[in-house]
Design a protein around this motif. Structure first.
Motif, mmCIF file in Angstrom:
data_model
loop_
_atom_site.group_PDB
_atom_site.id
_atom_site.type_symbol
_atom_site.label_atom_id
_atom_site.label_comp_id
_atom_site.label_asym_id
_atom_site.label_seq_id
_atom_site.Cartn_x
_atom_site.Cartn_y
_atom_site.Cartn_z
ATOM 1 N N VAL A 31 0.855 -1.190 0.000
ATOM 2 C CA VAL A 31 0.000 0.000 0.000
ATOM 3 C C VAL A 31 0.888 1.236 0.000
ATOM 4 N N VAL A 32 0.628 2.145 -0.944
ATOM 5 C CA VAL A 32 1.504 3.307 -1.143
ATOM 6 C C VAL A 32 0.720 4.594 -0.935
ATOM 7 N N SER A 33 1.250 5.467 -0.076
ATOM 8 C CA SER A 33 0.580 6.731 0.210
ATOM 9 C C SER A 33 1.612 7.871 0.202
ATOM 10 N N MET A 58 0.755 -6.674 5.325
ATOM 11 C CA MET A 58 0.924 -5.608 4.335
ATOM 12 C C MET A 58 2.164 -4.790 4.660
ATOM 13 N N VAL A 59 2.721 -4.190 3.627
ATOM 14 C CA VAL A 59 3.826 -3.251 3.787
ATOM 15 C C VAL A 59 3.367 -1.917 3.205
ATOM 16 N N ASP A 60 3.778 -0.823 3.828
ATOM 17 C CA ASP A 60 3.404 0.478 3.282
ATOM 18 C C ASP A 60 4.646 1.246 2.853
ATOM 19 N N GLU A 61 4.507 1.914 1.722
ATOM 20 C CA GLU A 61 5.568 2.750 1.174
ATOM 21 C C GLU A 61 5.005 4.143 0.916
ATOM 22 N N SER A 62 5.888 5.089 0.591
ATOM 23 C CA SER A 62 5.410 6.427 0.240
ATOM 24 C C SER A 62 5.982 6.830 -1.113
ATOM 25 N N TRP A 63 5.293 7.784 -1.747
ATOM 26 C CA TRP A 63 5.762 8.300 -3.037
ATOM 27 C C TRP A 63 5.418 9.775 -3.125
ATOM 28 N N ASP A 82 0.439 -2.602 -5.061
ATOM 29 C CA ASP A 82 -0.928 -3.104 -5.196
ATOM 30 C C ASP A 82 -1.953 -1.969 -5.095
ATOM 31 N N VAL A 83 -1.931 -1.260 -3.978
ATOM 32 C CA VAL A 83 -2.870 -0.167 -3.737
ATOM 33 C C VAL A 83 -2.084 1.132 -3.627
ATOM 34 N N VAL A 84 -2.532 2.159 -4.339
ATOM 35 C CA VAL A 84 -1.823 3.446 -4.336
ATOM 36 C C VAL A 84 -2.836 4.573 -4.125
ATOM 37 N N GLN A 85 -2.439 5.564 -3.333
ATOM 38 C CA GLN A 85 -3.265 6.767 -3.223
ATOM 39 C C GLN A 85 -2.780 7.764 -4.264
ATOM 40 N N VAL A 86 -3.708 8.257 -5.078
ATOM 41 C CA VAL A 86 -3.360 9.118 -6.205
ATOM 42 C C VAL A 86 -4.145 10.424 -6.146
ATOM 43 N N GLU A 87 -3.600 11.446 -6.829
ATOM 44 C CA GLU A 87 -4.311 12.706 -6.969
ATOM 45 C C GLU A 87 -5.314 12.596 -8.115
ATOM 46 N N SER A 88 -6.142 13.621 -8.242
ATOM 47 C CA SER A 88 -7.292 13.542 -9.149
ATOM 48 C C SER A 88 -6.907 13.337 -10.613
ATOM 49 N N GLU A 89 -5.878 14.069 -11.099
ATOM 50 C CA GLU A 89 -5.567 13.899 -12.523
ATOM 51 C C GLU A 89 -4.854 12.578 -12.797
ATOM 52 N N GLU A 90 -4.125 12.064 -11.787
ATOM 53 C CA GLU A 90 -3.522 10.737 -11.930
ATOM 54 C C GLU A 90 -4.613 9.673 -12.019
#
Length: 349
Positions: A31-33, A58-63, A82-90
């Protein structure tokens, strides 16, 4: 090479590929945030409780964001997220380009359970947050009240920090130049409006520095590197709570948007990812987020469950929404590339 040797090598290659595939399928849910105070809050509200309840590791990473990063992950064939938090245009671009899985909304309780802008075929809203004007209340007793004041370096001396890039800054510049928030995108959709925004930024350029990570604005205020900043409201509130700062936020003319959770295309952990999205979308879990960081939640039922003591710092506070501008996803989807080029050329001058 003999036929027998070649056969052995082919079999070995197939076994290695199978082993690699099996290892990929067996890896922990990733999971990436966005890191910083926000991800610290997510660990307490979502990540740890999710693992405890489901037994899923689970493991969490940041970007730091960027559609190019997501494209490279999928197109390179070595995606480990697997799971990523994205901004609106992404979200819009990635869904259009097939970088994300389509969501099964029935598993999330249905589209009608969420804010309208939090619903997409490929993503479910995670948070509502604002870009606000922030400053150190210990340094300015009677601080700036608007983006117009942000440009007033005589009354409020010192450097200003803005997020590096055209998005949000062109809107802020026009608001500072007197354009009502409701008319910003109408003006910005014309060449004259773009010119006006860049001219306004140019007037402040000698006093401008830039941030790229959400954790930087509160650090810049704390160190005195910047007298005032644009910032994510949650990061400023977190600095006040955790580090006992006296940072102030000016909400009129703030810009708000929604970040979303997506599942990367072809994830070997899709079923686990769907369980994760259901967990973080549950109103009983979402209601706990504002206790740790001042971001609005996206499940309509969750907002009513949030402790009212946190309302003054939340983007979903009706008083704040009244004077805020929703960042227009479609405008940036159509104009981001050319305005990025224009911004980078302007920055290099």
């Amino acid at each position: 090479m003999s036929f027998k040797t070649r056969a052995v090598m082919v079999a070995l290659g197939a076994a290695l590929a199978l082993g690699s595939s099996a290892a990929s399928a067996q890896r922990d849910l990733s999971v990436v945030s966005w890191g910083g105070a926000y991800q610290d809050a997510q660990k307490e509200v979502y990540f740890k409780p999710f693992m405890q309840k489901t037994g899923i590791k689970m493991v969490d990473e940041s970007w730091d964001g960027g559609i190019g990063v997501l494209r490279a992950k999928i197109q390179g064939g070595a995606n480990n997220w697997d799971v990523v938090q994205v901004e609106s245009e992404e979200l819009l671009l990635g869904c259009e380009e097939g970088l994300f899985e389509k969501l099964d909304w029935a598993k999330l309780g249905g589209r009608d359970k969420f804010l309208k802008d939090a619903v997409n075929d490929c993503g479910v809203g995670a948070i509502v947050y604002n870009f606000v004007l922030a400053y150190d209340g210990d340094k300015f007793k009677d601080g700036p009240k608007s983006w117009k004041d942000f440009w007033d370096v005589r009354k409020f001396p010192g450097k200003r920090a803005l997020r590096k890039g055209p998005k949000t800054n062109l809107e802020i510049a026009l608001i500072a130049d007197g354009v009502p928030p409701s008319e910003v995108y109408k003006v910005l959709s014309t060449p004259a409006g773009v010119e006006r925004a860049f001219n306004k930024l140019s007037a402040l350029k000698p006093n401008l520095i830039w941030w790229e990570k959400g954790s930087q604005p509160p650090q810049m205020l704390a160190s005195g590197e910047a007298a005032m900043v644009s910032a994510y409201n949650g990061r400023i509130a977190a600095a006040n709570k955790t580090d006992k700062k006296n940072f102030k936020m000016s909400w009129p003319g703030s810009l708000y948007t929604i970040d979303s959770w997506v599942i990367m295309k072809g994830s070997p952990n899709k079923a686990k990812a769907e369980q994760f999205l259901a967990f973080v979308s549950d109103p009983q879990n979402q209601k706990n987020l504002p206790k740790y960081i001042s971001y609005g939640v996206t499940n309509v039922a969750a907002t009513a469950l949030v402790d009212k003591a946190y309302l003054p710092d939340l983007p979903t506070n009706p008083e704040h929404l009244q004077s805020a501008l929703y960042i227009n996803d479609k405008f940036w989807l159509e104009n981001l590339d050319k305005l990025n080029q224009r911004f980078n050329a302007w920055l290099a001058k």
